[in-house]
Motif scaffolding. Structure first.
Motif, PDB file in Angstrom:
ATOM      1  N   GLY A   9       0.872  -1.215  -0.089  1.00  0.00           N
ATOM      2  CA  GLY A   9      -0.137  -0.040  -0.027  1.00  0.00           C
ATOM      3  C   GLY A   9       0.713   1.217  -0.203  1.00  0.00           C
ATOM      4  O   GLY A   9       2.090   1.253  -0.786  1.00  0.00           O
ATOM      5  N   ASN A  10       0.298   2.401   0.627  1.00  0.00           N
ATOM      6  CA  ASN A  10       1.066   3.449   0.556  1.00  0.00           C
ATOM      7  C   ASN A  10       2.573   3.513   1.286  1.00  0.00           C
ATOM      8  O   ASN A  10       3.201   4.202   0.789  1.00  0.00           O
ATOM      9  CB  ASN A  10       0.344   4.588   1.459  1.00  0.00           C
ATOM     10  CG  ASN A  10      -1.217   4.884   0.964  1.00  0.00           C
ATOM     11  OD1 ASN A  10      -1.238   5.102  -0.454  1.00  0.00           O
ATOM     12  ND2 ASN A  10      -2.016   5.068   1.745  1.00  0.00           N
ATOM     13  N   MET A  11       2.773   2.592   1.993  1.00  0.00           N
ATOM     14  CA  MET A  11       3.891   2.735   2.966  1.00  0.00           C
ATOM     15  C   MET A  11       4.680   1.484   2.264  1.00  0.00           C
ATOM     16  O   MET A  11       5.921   1.539   1.938  1.00  0.00           O
ATOM     17  CB  MET A  11       3.961   2.264   4.274  1.00  0.00           C
ATOM     18  CG  MET A  11       3.123   3.428   5.149  1.00  0.00           C
ATOM     19  SD  MET A  11       4.199   5.014   5.229  1.00  0.00           S
ATOM     20  CE  MET A  11       5.636   4.255   6.413  1.00  0.00           C
ATOM     21  N   ASP A  30      -0.082  -8.611  -2.616  1.00  0.00           N
ATOM     22  CA  ASP A  30      -0.979  -7.516  -2.102  1.00  0.00           C
ATOM     23  C   ASP A  30      -2.417  -7.987  -2.894  1.00  0.00           C
ATOM     24  O   ASP A  30      -2.411  -8.510  -3.859  1.00  0.00           O
ATOM     25  CB  ASP A  30      -0.858  -6.149  -2.531  1.00  0.00           C
ATOM     26  CG  ASP A  30      -1.652  -5.342  -1.834  1.00  0.00           C
ATOM     27  OD1 ASP A  30      -1.094  -4.533  -0.770  1.00  0.00           O
ATOM     28  OD2 ASP A  30      -2.909  -5.304  -1.831  1.00  0.00           O
ATOM     29  N   MET A  58       3.514  -5.411   5.737  1.00  0.00           N
ATOM     30  CA  MET A  58       3.143  -3.824   6.037  1.00  0.00           C
ATOM     31  C   MET A  58       1.547  -3.759   5.798  1.00  0.00           C
ATOM     32  O   MET A  58       1.260  -3.417   4.635  1.00  0.00           O
ATOM     33  CB  MET A  58       4.021  -3.069   4.987  1.00  0.00           C
ATOM     34  CG  MET A  58       3.979  -1.612   5.346  1.00  0.00           C
ATOM     35  SD  MET A  58       4.494  -1.326   7.181  1.00  0.00           S
ATOM     36  CE  MET A  58       4.683   0.440   7.172  1.00  0.00           C
ATOM     37  N   LEU A  59       0.940  -4.248   6.696  1.00  0.00           N
ATOM     38  CA  LEU A  59      -0.351  -4.341   6.620  1.00  0.00           C
ATOM     39  C   LEU A  59      -1.400  -3.317   7.454  1.00  0.00           C
ATOM     40  O   LEU A  59      -0.672  -2.821   8.363  1.00  0.00           O
ATOM     41  CB  LEU A  59      -0.850  -5.938   7.077  1.00  0.00           C
ATOM     42  CG  LEU A  59      -0.062  -6.787   6.313  1.00  0.00           C
ATOM     43  CD1 LEU A  59      -0.041  -8.285   6.919  1.00  0.00           C
ATOM     44  CD2 LEU A  59      -0.693  -6.915   4.809  1.00  0.00           C
ATOM     45  N   THR A  64      -5.425  -8.481  10.140  1.00  0.00           N
ATOM     46  CA  THR A  64      -4.956  -8.906   8.931  1.00  0.00           C
ATOM     47  C   THR A  64      -3.506  -9.534   9.315  1.00  0.00           C
ATOM     48  O   THR A  64      -3.236 -10.577   8.344  1.00  0.00           O
ATOM     49  CB  THR A  64      -4.739  -7.511   7.891  1.00  0.00           C
ATOM     50  OG1 THR A  64      -6.060  -6.935   8.123  1.00  0.00           O
ATOM     51  CG2 THR A  64      -4.509  -7.965   6.729  1.00  0.00           C
ATOM     52  N   THR A  87       1.761  -1.348  11.877  1.00  0.00           N
ATOM     53  CA  THR A  87       1.350  -0.841  13.226  1.00  0.00           C
ATOM     54  C   THR A  87       0.135  -1.460  13.789  1.00  0.00           C
ATOM     55  O   THR A  87      -0.777  -1.445  13.257  1.00  0.00           O
ATOM     56  CB  THR A  87       0.969   0.797  13.577  1.00  0.00           C
ATOM     57  OG1 THR A  87       2.126   1.415  12.888  1.00  0.00           O
ATOM     58  CG2 THR A  87       0.902   1.332  14.955  1.00  0.00           C
ATOM     59  N   LYS A 237      -6.136   5.962  15.106  1.00  0.00           N
ATOM     60  CA  LYS A 237      -5.809   4.233  15.313  1.00  0.00           C
ATOM     61  C   LYS A 237      -4.575   4.239  16.221  1.00  0.00           C
ATOM     62  O   LYS A 237      -4.670   3.002  16.934  1.00  0.00           O
ATOM     63  CB  LYS A 237      -5.323   3.785  13.802  1.00  0.00           C
ATOM     64  CG  LYS A 237      -4.569   2.470  14.023  1.00  0.00           C
ATOM     65  CD  LYS A 237      -3.987   2.075  12.442  1.00  0.00           C
ATOM     66  CE  LYS A 237      -3.313   0.655  12.891  1.00  0.00           C
ATOM     67  NZ  LYS A 237      -2.564   0.384  11.665  1.00  0.00           N
TER      68      LYS A 237
HETATM   69  P1  NAD Z   1      -2.589   0.830   3.167  1.00  0.00           P
HETATM   70  O1  NAD Z   1      -3.873   0.623   3.529  1.00  0.00           O
HETATM   71  O2  NAD Z   1      -2.133   1.880   2.197  1.00  0.00           O
HETATM   72  O3  NAD Z   1      -1.547  -0.459   2.804  1.00  0.00           O
HETATM   73  C1  NAD Z   1      -1.998  -1.726   3.306  1.00  0.00           C
HETATM   74  C2  NAD Z   1      -2.039  -2.764   2.246  1.00  0.00           C
HETATM   75  O4  NAD Z   1      -2.120  -4.050   2.796  1.00  0.00           O
HETATM   76  C3  NAD Z   1      -2.962  -2.379   1.065  1.00  0.00           C
HETATM   77  O5  NAD Z   1      -2.397  -2.298  -0.130  1.00  0.00           O
HETATM   78  C4  NAD Z   1      -3.928  -3.770   1.312  1.00  0.00           C
HETATM   79  O6  NAD Z   1      -4.505  -4.196   0.161  1.00  0.00           O
HETATM   80  C5  NAD Z   1      -3.071  -4.613   1.557  1.00  0.00           C
HETATM   81  N1  NAD Z   1      -3.505  -6.062   2.361  1.00  0.00           N
HETATM   82  C6  NAD Z   1      -4.748  -6.217   3.321  1.00  0.00           C
HETATM   83  N2  NAD Z   1      -4.986  -7.324   3.413  1.00  0.00           N
HETATM   84  C7  NAD Z   1      -4.075  -8.023   2.907  1.00  0.00           C
HETATM   85  C8  NAD Z   1      -4.028  -9.278   2.771  1.00  0.00           C
HETATM   86  N3  NAD Z   1      -4.649 -10.308   3.345  1.00  0.00           N
HETATM   87  N4  NAD Z   1      -2.634  -9.836   1.943  1.00  0.00           N
HETATM   88  C9  NAD Z   1      -2.033  -9.037   1.282  1.00  0.00           C
HETATM   89  N5  NAD Z   1      -2.099  -7.689   1.201  1.00  0.00           N
HETATM   90  C10 NAD Z   1      -3.206  -7.303   2.081  1.00  0.00           C
HETATM   91  O7  NAD Z   1      -1.850   1.290   4.580  1.00  0.00           O
HETATM   92  P2  NAD Z   1      -0.384   2.081   4.556  1.00  0.00           P
HETATM   93  O8  NAD Z   1      -0.484   3.541   4.875  1.00  0.00           O
HETATM   94  O9  NAD Z   1       0.709   1.534   3.860  1.00  0.00           O
HETATM   95  O10 NAD Z   1      -0.019   1.682   6.213  1.00  0.00           O
HETATM   96  C11 NAD Z   1       0.550   0.131   6.523  1.00  0.00           C
HETATM   97  C12 NAD Z   1       0.874   0.291   7.880  1.00  0.00           C
HETATM   98  O11 NAD Z   1       1.676   1.179   8.201  1.00  0.00           O
HETATM   99  C13 NAD Z   1      -0.466   0.617   8.896  1.00  0.00           C
HETATM  100  O12 NAD Z   1      -0.385  -0.331   9.966  1.00  0.00           O
HETATM  101  C14 NAD Z   1      -0.091   2.062   9.373  1.00  0.00           C
HETATM  102  O13 NAD Z   1      -0.679   2.294  10.558  1.00  0.00           O
HETATM  103  C15 NAD Z   1       1.383   2.030   9.301  1.00  0.00           C
HETATM  104  N6  NAD Z   1       1.833   3.346   9.137  1.00  0.00           N
HETATM  105  C16 NAD Z   1       1.353   4.288   8.254  1.00  0.00           C
HETATM  106  C17 NAD Z   1       2.053   5.282   8.080  1.00  0.00           C
HETATM  107  C18 NAD Z   1       1.255   6.425   7.008  1.00  0.00           C
HETATM  108  O14 NAD Z   1       1.748   7.539   7.109  1.00  0.00           O
HETATM  109  N7  NAD Z   1       0.586   5.997   6.046  1.00  0.00           N
HETATM  110  C19 NAD Z   1       2.936   5.892   8.885  1.00  0.00           C
HETATM  111  C20 NAD Z   1       3.548   5.124   9.716  1.00  0.00           C
HETATM  112  C21 NAD Z   1       3.006   3.806  10.154  1.00  0.00           C
END
Ligand code: NAD
Length: 291
Positions: A9-11, A30, A58-59, A64, A87, A237
């Protein structure tokens, strides 16, 4: 070194991309997101994991993570480093680490700070929990994706460090925003307020590095119409995770509880969803003591 990367995903996408750009063989999976350039697309979690020396997840949340781990752990060979960068709640992190350890893997929970900008730039900070050996094996990977990795102790301690840090952040951001709103009403210029507080005992990261008042202090999301940055939703969260952990551990966290309630209301009942977490300032600005 071969890596399986689950959750693009985004991260996850830029993190996996940086590993591939560093010359590692990365197989990504993913359920929705496409694989970034340089990463091979696996058709299943098992296909990504089989033969990988390190598995990275990274979920979105602990549920999940548990589902993905149940599929990934049996596919991994003994000695594989199993690194979760999501996280999640401390309990899920510790449960997954116990399952991974029982299968002969080397688990590390390693949540990050630095956001999507840090993920893209390879400047994340990792807060890691796990054995000394597991941390040592994961360290070169952290060094590619980030600028700092701190070993915080055994399984779950990375998550513990992350939620304690973010509980402080949520509380200090609220305190900084309500103080600015009070200063406004007292006729105190925001620049004067910043100049005093940022060099006095009220200083904090929220004030000095991420000032919630537009046009004041360093460039921050407030200067970009409060586009995140770090969203209020993600702050909520993390605050909820802190309160889950506090309840389970019997810790008294009244300020963390108040911050959780304020961000809950901001995101669920007001206009906080999708805005930066520092948009608490216009929220306080628009309210009076009675409202
Ligand atoms: P996101 O929702 O963009 O990415 C999560 C990805 O996981 C998605 O692409 C989703 O399709 C995938 N996914 C879900 N279930 C799945 C499965 N069963 N198998 C494979 N893939 C699966 O979230 P994000 O922003 O990338 O954040 C990821 C983690 O990092 C979270 O726990 C978030 O709290 C933490 N985080 C995010 C940020 C931020 O700024 N975005 C900063 C620090 C920490």
């Amino acid at each position: 070194m071969s890596i399986a990367f689950i959750g693009l995903g985004n991260m996850g996408s830029p993190m996996a991309g940086n590993l591939a750009a560093a010359g590692l063989e990365v197989r990504g999976f993913d359920i929705v997101a496409p694989v970034p350039d340089g990463v091979f697309a696996a058709v299943s979690i098992a296909e990504a994991v089989i033969g990988a020396e390190t598995v990275i997840t990274m979920l979105p949340d602990g549920r999940t993570l548990r589902t993905v781990a149940a599929e990934a752990i049996p596919a991994a060979s003994a000695g594989t480093c199993f690194v979760d960068c999501s996280t999640v709640d401390v309990e899920s992190a510790r449960a997954v680490a116990a399952d991974a350890e029982a299968a002969g893997l080397l688990p590390v929970d390693a949540p990050v700070s630095g956001g999507t900008g840090g993920a893209a730039a390879g400047t994340l900070t990792f807060m890691a929990g796990g054995s000394e050996l597991a941390f040592r094996k994961a360290k070169p990977i952290f060094d590619i994706m980030g600028q700092k990795a701190v070993h915080c102790g055994g399984p779950g301690n990375g998550q513990a460090a992350k939620i304690c840090n973010n509980m402080i952040l949520g509380v200090t951001m609220i305190a900084t925003c309500e103080a600015f709103a009070l200063a406004d009403r007292l006729g105190l210029d925001r620049k004067a307020m910043f100049d005093v507080v940022s060099t006095s005992s009220g200083y904090s990261w929220s004030m000095n590095a991420y000032c919630p008042a537009p046009g004041i202090g360093p460039n921050s999301p407030s200067d970009n119409d409060y586009r995140p940055g770090f969203s209020a939703d993600l702050m909520l969260k993390d605050l909820r995770l802190s309160q889950l952990a506090a309840a389970a551990a019997g810790a008294d966290t009244p300020m963390g509880m108040a911050a959780t309630e304020l961000y809950r209301s901001f995101v669920e009942n007001e206009d906080g969803a999708g805005r930066d977490f520092s948009a608490m300032l216009p929220r306080f600005e628009a309210r009076s003591r009675e409202s």
